[in-house]
Write a protein that holds these residues in place. Structure first.
Motif, PDB file in Angstrom:
ATOM      1  N   PHE A   1     -14.258  37.073  54.764  1.00 39.10           N
ATOM      2  CA  PHE A   1     -14.256  36.995  53.305  1.00 39.10           C
ATOM      3  C   PHE A   1     -14.727  35.657  52.725  1.00 39.10           C
ATOM      4  N   GLY A   2     -15.387  34.836  53.536  1.00 38.72           N
ATOM      5  CA  GLY A   2     -16.036  33.648  52.990  1.00 38.72           C
ATOM      6  C   GLY A   2     -15.200  32.388  52.905  1.00 38.72           C
ATOM      7  N   ALA A   3     -14.018  32.364  53.521  1.00 38.02           N
ATOM      8  CA  ALA A   3     -13.245  31.118  53.542  1.00 38.02           C
ATOM      9  C   ALA A   3     -14.069  30.066  54.285  1.00 38.02           C
ATOM     10  N   VAL A   4     -14.050  28.855  53.793  1.00 34.24           N
ATOM     11  CA  VAL A   4     -14.861  27.776  54.348  1.00 34.24           C
ATOM     12  C   VAL A   4     -13.989  26.905  55.252  1.00 34.24           C
ATOM     13  N   TRP A   5     -14.445  26.734  56.490  1.00 30.86           N
ATOM     14  CA  TRP A   5     -13.744  25.856  57.424  1.00 30.86           C
ATOM     15  C   TRP A   5     -13.727  24.449  56.831  1.00 30.86           C
ATOM     16  N   GLY A   6     -12.559  23.843  56.789  1.00 36.03           N
ATOM     17  CA  GLY A   6     -12.424  22.506  56.222  1.00 36.03           C
ATOM     18  C   GLY A   6     -11.966  22.492  54.773  1.00 36.03           C
ATOM     19  N   GLU A   7     -11.859  23.663  54.156  1.00 34.09           N
ATOM     20  CA  GLU A   7     -11.392  23.776  52.767  1.00 34.09           C
ATOM     21  C   GLU A   7     -10.074  24.545  52.776  1.00 34.09           C
ATOM     22  N   GLY A   8      -8.971  23.837  52.601  1.00 30.35           N
ATOM     23  CA  GLY A   8      -7.651  24.450  52.697  1.00 30.35           C
ATOM     24  C   GLY A   8      -7.044  24.892  51.387  1.00 30.35           C
ATOM     25  N   ARG A   9      -7.800  24.778  50.320  1.00 32.42           N
ATOM     26  CA  ARG A   9      -7.297  25.190  49.006  1.00 32.42           C
ATOM     27  C   ARG A   9      -8.441  25.760  48.173  1.00 32.42           C
ATOM     28  N   GLY A  10      -8.092  26.722  47.339  1.00 34.21           N
ATOM     29  CA  GLY A  10      -9.035  27.187  46.324  1.00 34.21           C
ATOM     30  C   GLY A  10      -9.894  28.372  46.704  1.00 34.21           C
ATOM     31  N   HIS A  11     -10.795  28.685  45.789  1.00 38.01           N
ATOM     32  CA  HIS A  11     -11.640  29.879  45.826  1.00 38.01           C
ATOM     33  C   HIS A  11     -12.960  29.563  46.524  1.00 38.01           C
ATOM     34  N   HIS A  12     -13.212  30.305  47.589  1.00 39.15           N
ATOM     35  CA  HIS A  12     -14.468  30.184  48.340  1.00 39.15           C
ATOM     36  C   HIS A  12     -14.885  31.580  48.749  1.00 39.15           C
ATOM     37  N   GLY A  13     -16.115  31.967  48.421  1.00 41.17           N
ATOM     38  CA  GLY A  13     -16.554  33.324  48.733  1.00 41.17           C
ATOM     39  C   GLY A  13     -15.634  34.331  48.070  1.00 41.17           C
ATOM     40  N   GLN A  14     -15.144  35.281  48.844  1.00 42.39           N
ATOM     41  CA  GLN A  14     -14.183  36.270  48.338  1.00 42.39           C
ATOM     42  C   GLN A  14     -12.788  35.966  48.869  1.00 42.39           C
ATOM     43  N   SER A  15     -12.483  34.676  48.965  1.00 44.12           N
ATOM     44  CA  SER A  15     -11.162  34.273  49.439  1.00 44.12           C
ATOM     45  C   SER A  15     -10.616  33.149  48.560  1.00 44.12           C
ATOM     46  N   TYR A  16      -9.298  33.014  48.600  1.00 42.93           N
ATOM     47  CA  TYR A  16      -8.614  31.940  47.873  1.00 42.93           C
ATOM     48  C   TYR A  16      -7.521  31.415  48.796  1.00 42.93           C
ATOM     49  N   ALA A  17      -7.630  30.128  49.156  1.00 38.79           N
ATOM     50  CA  ALA A  17      -6.696  29.491  50.084  1.00 38.79           C
ATOM     51  C   ALA A  17      -5.566  28.791  49.347  1.00 38.79           C
ATOM     52  N   ILE A  18      -4.351  28.997  49.846  1.00 38.99           N
ATOM     53  CA  ILE A  18      -3.157  28.316  49.349  1.00 38.99           C
ATOM     54  C   ILE A  18      -2.527  27.590  50.534  1.00 38.99           C
ATOM     55  N   ASP A  19      -2.311  26.291  50.387  1.00 40.19           N
ATOM     56  CA  ASP A  19      -1.712  25.511  51.477  1.00 40.19           C
ATOM     57  C   ASP A  19      -0.257  25.927  51.662  1.00 40.19           C
ATOM     58  N   SER A  20      -0.003  26.576  52.783  1.00 42.50           N
ATOM     59  CA  SER A  20       1.362  27.025  53.080  1.00 42.50           C
ATOM     60  C   SER A  20       1.970  26.248  54.240  1.00 42.50           C
ATOM     61  N   MET A  21       1.256  25.255  54.768  1.00 39.94           N
ATOM     62  CA  MET A  21       1.708  24.549  55.967  1.00 39.94           C
ATOM     63  C   MET A  21       2.157  23.116  55.702  1.00 39.94           C
ATOM     64  N   SER A  22       2.102  22.660  54.476  1.00 38.94           N
ATOM     65  CA  SER A  22       2.452  21.271  54.159  1.00 38.94           C
ATOM     66  C   SER A  22       3.813  21.145  53.485  1.00 38.94           C
ATOM     67  N   GLY A  23       4.639  22.156  53.630  1.00 35.01           N
ATOM     68  CA  GLY A  23       5.972  22.148  53.040  1.00 35.01           C
ATOM     69  C   GLY A  23       6.060  23.038  51.817  1.00 35.01           C
TER      70      GLY A  23
END
Length: 122
Positions: free
Chosen positions: A39-61
């Motif tokens: 779905f287009g998540a970008v390696w190295g981008e751990g937050r936000g909208h990229h392609g058809q994906s949206y990353a939320i940092d769930s590993m930093s507490g």
């Protein structure tokens, strides 16, 4: 309230897969891996909208997850033309329970589907 399917294998053009990531954007496992592979998540981008994906940092507490959830809710509200499929962010590799995470997403707009496990806590 719409429910996100347990397994998302494809998306419509206006769909966005919302997943838990780490701050470094190393999408090696779980939903993050699917987001990167399909779905287009970008390696190295751990937050936000990229392609058809949206990353939320769930590993930093939990505080970081809460901050990212707030940003996501605002983003989804500002983009009613998109349909966001929220996965059980933080409830896999990060190890949180739905009761801990779901309340962070209270107030999601109608264009966000939620995991069934979050419903009792919203």
């Amino acid at each position: 309230m719409r429910i996100t399917p347990d397994l998302v294998t494809s998306l419509e053009p206006d769909d966005v897969f919302v997943f838990g990531s780490n701050a470094a954007g190393a999408h090696g496992g779980g939903a993050a891996r699917i987001a990167h592979q399909r779905f287009g998540a970008v390696w190295g981008e751990g937050r936000g909208h990229h392609g058809q994906s949206y990353a939320i940092d769930s590993m930093s507490g939990l505080d970081a997850l809460a901050a990212d959830a707030e940003v996501f809710v605002a983003y989804a509200t500002a983009h009613p033309e998109l349909r966001f499929l929220l996965t059980p962010v933080g409830c896999g590799i990060a190890g949180y329970a739905p009761a801990e995470v779901a309340p962070l997403f209270r107030g999601v707009p109608d264009n966000v589907s939620v995991p069934a496990s979050f419903v009792p806590f919203l």
